[in-house]
Design an enzyme around this catalytic site. Structure first.
Site, PDB file in Angstrom:
ATOM      1  CG  ASP A  13      -1.876  -1.112   1.310  1.00  0.00           C
ATOM      2  OD1 ASP A  13      -2.182  -1.670   0.250  1.00  0.00           O
ATOM      3  OD2 ASP A  13      -2.320  -1.442   2.422  1.00  0.00           O
TER       4      ASP A  13
ATOM      5  CD  GLU B 182      24.141 -11.303  27.404  1.00  0.00           C
ATOM      6  OE1 GLU B 182      24.259 -11.006  26.209  1.00  0.00           O
ATOM      7  OE2 GLU B 182      25.116 -11.599  28.135  1.00  0.00           O
TER       8      GLU B 182
END
Length: 587
Positions: free
Chosen positions: A217, A482
């Site tokens: 689009d 982490e």
């Protein structure tokens, strides 16, 4: 515009006196092997003068010996004006053959129902003045369009401006071009747009004649494929048509999207062609199926980033299915427009077609576009100023809701994995997360200097709240960032569980190999409920050879997202102190 690009349309085509649909040769192709449409041939072989009535034509501005294409190309040229790309006004001769849905209808009814940029009064006046022809003969208000008829109309066009954002090239070879299309630019000539389109910009600015293989689009950004040759285009379009291509889109939607995967299997139908309005229609709609997965939630703006996997390819499929769920794209000027849909924004397919169409038809005319995220009506409208040549009202410039949509074609991949292309996440999907990456950098900076190890920071976030932070070697031993963030959270809560919907931010790509025998950080993350990992920089081979975190996460359903802009800082902090080794060795 490039003179050579202008000539490209005319190569190998001789001027004909009066071609008709029956004379069209289906085998006629251009230099790149693409079949040429009848209208394309007409534009480079016919003059507006002869097409619109010759000596009997009411329009006396036409030049007898100038082709339609020559007249257009000489008039139109591009201007970059800040955020907008403009096109100089030009004369445009509209040529089209009768579509199936137009057969046996009045010409005036077709113009009013199908075309939105002019008023019904304008079309009636133009037809009455003989400015519209059927098969080169002036039409009137009673003219009926039959199968095979050629409709022609000449007008002075002022194209709407489009976004001036860069069209990025993702990949290119002799047959194919993959680009990252900006939001706010149509793919090919349609409606009010001709030169302000992707294909025409490539032709006239870059000297490349290309044909779209997939359609996005006007407002949708992201990965788009353009065929440079018929061979390249045909192969890809066949794969897409046969549904042998897996497509991933990214959207930013209203509200907190559910954590669980959601599949919407609701058929769609276009209920207003000229408005581009599509709705769920259980009786007459075409099958449409989309799978949605939440990536992250931002409580500050009450928006979610969602991965969208369309399993079919209907117009506005993702937008309509998200609206149905009550999570329309947050800045969608059609499907999250309260003026058009009311307070519930069309959730569960609420609203009557006639009422919705009536209100939507005023958007861009008497009502500027608005959306849930940007409710201000500060976009394109019809002004009281008139064009001195056409006498038509002039539109104001487009605003944010006219140029942007938070829907992005992120990745296309062959079902057999023979090829895969992707773009970066767009900034609107990244911006809510930058503050957490910057916090991770602060954590990394807390690491002391080291000549043999690396400094990394990590942050755990759930619904916009920081759960835990960590940095390299924060806990005893050769601990990674982490690992430290996770272990600190486990110790604080007394549970070795992470809340659903938690995201992890780390300055470097989590490792998949620990030389110390420790569990790699990628495996630690996979052992939790974490489904989204943001990284500041993909780990180079100088850190861990052939780190395959992205592949490992992808195979296990964890989104791996790079936040650009921090690469240099991440690497400088990571190697803080390493320069001393180089200095010592050199002495």
């Amino acid at each position: 515009m490039s003179t050579e690009a202008q000539k490209e349309d005319t190569k190998g085509v001789k001027r004909q006196a009066s071609p008709s649909p029956s004379a069209q040769d289906a085998r006629l192709r251009d230099n790149n092997g693409f079949r040429m449409k009848r209208q394309a041939i007409d534009k480079v072989t016919l003059t507006a003068f002869e097409q619109l009535g010759g000596e009997e034509a009411s329009d006396k501005t036409m030049e007898r010996n100038k082709t339609i294409h020559e007249e257009e190309a000489e008039g139109a040229s591009y201007i970059i004006d800040g955020r907008l790309r403009r096109v100089h006004p030009y004369y445009f001769t509209y040529l089209t053959y009768c579509k199936m849905r137009w057969r046996d209808r009045k010409l005036i009814d077709i113009f009013v129902d199908e075309f939105r940029d002019r008023s019904a009064e304008y079309y009636a006046k133009a037809i009455s003045k003989g400015q519209v022809t059927l098969n080169k003969k002036p039409a009137n208000l009673e003219s009926i369009v039959r199968n095979g008829d050629l409709i022609s109309h000449r007008a002075y066009r002022r194209e709407p401006p489009v976004s001036s954002r860069e069209i990025k090239i993702v990949y290119e070879d002799d047959d194919l071009l993959a680009i990252d299309k900006p939001s706010g630019i149509p793919v090919h000539p349609t409606g009010r747009y001709r030169y302000n389109t992707i294909t025409k910009i490539f032709q006239h600015e870059f000297g490349k004649v290309v044909h779209p293989c997939n359609r996005l689009d006007r407002l949708t950004s992201g990965l788009m494929f353009l065929g440079k040759t018929a061979k390249g285009a045909d192969k890809l379009t066949t794969q897409i048509r046969d549904r042998n291509v897996r497509k991933e889109y990214i959207a930013r939607v209203k509200g907190e999207f559910p954590l669980e995967e959601i599949e919407v299997d609701k058929p769609l139908r276009t209920v207003a062609h000229k408005l581009g309005l599509n709705r769920i229609d259980l009786k007459e709609g075409k099958d449409a199926k989309t799978v949605f997965r939440r990536v992250s939630y931002d409580p500050e703006h009450d928006t979610s980033i969602v991965k969208c996997l369309p399993l079919t390819g209907r117009t506005h499929q993702i937008r309509v299915h998200l609206q149905y769920l009550g999570h329309p794209i947050a800045n969608d000027p059609i499907y999250s427009n309260e003026f058009v849909w009311g307070k519930n924004l069309g959730k569960n397919n609420e609203g009557e077609d006639a009422d919705i169409i009536s209100r939507l038809d005023t958007v861009g005319k008497t009502h500027a576009a608005s959306s849930w995220f940007h409710p201000e009506e500060d976009g394109e409208l019809i002004t009281e100023e008139l064009c001195e040549i056409s006498g038509m009202p002039i539109y104001s410039d487009p605003g944010p809701n006219d140029l942007d949509l938070w829907l992005h074609a992120y990745k296309y991949e062959a079902a057999d994995k023979s090829w895969s292309y992707k773009t970066e996440y767009p900034e609107w999907a990244i911006s809510p997360h930058r503050k957490f990456m910057e916090l991770a950098l602060e954590m990394a900076n807390k690491c002391g200097e080291t000549q043999t190890q690396y400094n990394v920071g990590a942050v755990l976030v759930n619904r916009g709240k920081v759960l835990s932070t960590g940095h390299s070697r924060e806990l005893p031993g050769n601990t990674h960032a982490e690992q430290c963030a996770l272990e600190k959270y486990f110790e604080e809560t007394g549970k070795r569980e992470i809340p659903e919907g938690t995201e992890i931010y780390t300055t470097m790509e989590p490792c998949t190999l620990r030389l110390s025998g420790n569990l790699p950080c990628a495996d630690r993350i996979l052992g939790t409920s974490i489904k989204t990992c943001f990284v500041g920089v993909v780990e180079p081979d100088t850190f861990v050879k052939n780190n395959s975190c992205y592949k490992k996460f992808s195979e296990n359903g964890v989104e791996y997202i790079h936040i650009p802009g921090y690469e240099r800082e991440c690497l400088e902090i990571a190697k803080k102190g390493h320069e001393k080794i180089t200095t010592e060795e050199s002495t």
